[in-house]
Design a protein around this motif. Structure first.
Motif, mmCIF file in Angstrom:
data_model
loop_
_atom_site.group_PDB
_atom_site.id
_atom_site.type_symbol
_atom_site.label_atom_id
_atom_site.label_comp_id
_atom_site.label_asym_id
_atom_site.label_seq_id
_atom_site.Cartn_x
_atom_site.Cartn_y
_atom_site.Cartn_z
ATOM 1 N N PRO A 1 -35.980 -36.312 34.005
ATOM 2 C CA PRO A 1 -36.158 -35.196 33.418
ATOM 3 C C PRO A 1 -37.384 -34.288 33.979
ATOM 4 O O PRO A 1 -37.437 -33.119 34.159
ATOM 5 C CB PRO A 1 -36.736 -35.356 32.036
ATOM 6 N N VAL B 1 -30.743 -37.677 28.605
ATOM 7 C CA VAL B 1 -31.884 -37.287 29.558
ATOM 8 C C VAL B 1 -32.714 -36.185 28.963
ATOM 9 O O VAL B 1 -32.249 -35.060 28.995
ATOM 10 C CB VAL B 1 -31.246 -36.736 30.858
ATOM 11 N N VAL B 2 -33.586 -36.741 28.327
ATOM 12 C CA VAL B 2 -34.607 -35.767 27.699
ATOM 13 C C VAL B 2 -35.986 -36.004 28.045
ATOM 14 O O VAL B 2 -36.248 -37.381 28.370
ATOM 15 C CB VAL B 2 -34.263 -36.054 26.093
ATOM 16 N N LYS B 3 -36.998 -35.161 27.909
ATOM 17 C CA LYS B 3 -38.484 -35.489 28.302
ATOM 18 C C LYS B 3 -39.190 -36.046 27.082
ATOM 19 O O LYS B 3 -39.156 -35.365 25.951
ATOM 20 C CB LYS B 3 -39.013 -34.167 28.549
#
Length: 285
Positions: free
Chosen positions: A27, A93-95
């Motif tokens: 990310p 796909v994440v922060k």
């Protein structure tokens, strides 16, 4: 049970890798080292998931490794790559945090833990680890130096493609990963292996078929029993120890095995392929 335990450890380590990649590193466009880093670069430049690129890039390397390295090691490596790749397809796909530095630090730690336990289970994450091992069969170059050099190339490329700030975060993550791996399993440590057994020929054959090391075989005699035995001596890496124990135990559970740390190794540390031309009981290490 040992095989199932190893596969379970590799599975858990591979899932941890996928989590660290998709939730912490990717990310922020922070890359991992090696083939995984190249797969990340391609995924950021194309719509294709990094897990797909990871499989595609590893296929030729693992095929070559299958022919040159131990089959169990390569099988475990293929299994690790497959699990990591599939998990990366399903983990979003994440922060987890907006702080790139925190992501690089904790991402590096989690990757190091995952890789460390995969190595302890006699596997690898494919890519540069396999390339490095193949190169050390031909030239006496330290594996760590080779892998670091190839990883540095990934960082250098990422600096041109993205930004040098992200490249520095990548280098920090790779460095932390290396430190954690060394805490879990230090592959650079060399061990002296001595096996005293009355099944010398069978143990020798099993070790030669599964290790890239030579073995010195001498005749021995038990001082108390007077029984004739074979004494096998070799130097292995700490990386191979988890594989050696079950091999010996399978052939001769009653074998006397001594393992000690070796300070320095001079001469050819790899298997001498000329051993087949030497006397039966004198195999050069």
């Amino acid at each position: 049970m040992n095989k199932f335990y190893s596969l379970a450890v590799i599975f858990a380590g591979s899932i941890l890798l996928a989590f660290a990649f998709n939730m912490l590193l990717l990310p922020h466009e922070i890359l991992s080292g090696g083939i995984t880093g190249i797969a990340m670069i391609f995924s950021l430049m194309t719509p294709v998931n990094a897990g797909i690129w990871l499989i595609v890039l590893n296929i030729p390397i693992l095929v070559l490794g299958w022919m040159k390295l131990g089959k169990i090691f390569i099988f475990n490596s293929i299994y690790s790559v497959a699990v990591t790749s599939i998990a990366m397809l399903y983990i979003p796909v994440v922060k987890l945090t907006e702080d790139a530095l925190l992501s690089s630090v904790f991402g590096g730690v989690l990757v190091g833990v995952g890789v460390g336990f995969i190595i302890r289970a006699f596997g690898s994450t494919g890519g540069f680890d396999v390339i490095g091992l193949l190169l050390t069969l031909k030239r006496d170059i330290p594996l760590g130096f080779l892998v670091f050099g190839m990883n540095s190339l990934v960082v250098f490329v990422s600096g041109f493609i993205f930004s040098w700030e992200l490249a520095m975060y990548t280098m920090a993550s790779i460095y932390i990963t290396g430190l954690v791996v060394d805490r879990i399993h230090t592959r650079h440590i060399k061990l002296s292996l001595m096996v005293v057994t009355n099944k010398g020929e069978s143990v020798k054959k099993e070790l030669l078929e599964n290790l890239q090391r030579g073995i010195t075989v001498t005749d021995g005699e038990g001082a108390y029993s007077g029984n004739k035995v074979k004494v096998l001596y070799s130097v292995i890496s700490r990386y191979e120890l988890a594989h050696v124990r079950p091999l010996i135990k399978k052939i001769d559970p009653n074998a006397f095995v001594s393992i000690s740390e070796t300070m320095e190794v001079m001469g050819n540390f790899r298997r001498d392929t000329s051993y087949q031309k030497q006397p039966k009981n004198s195999v050069s290490a």
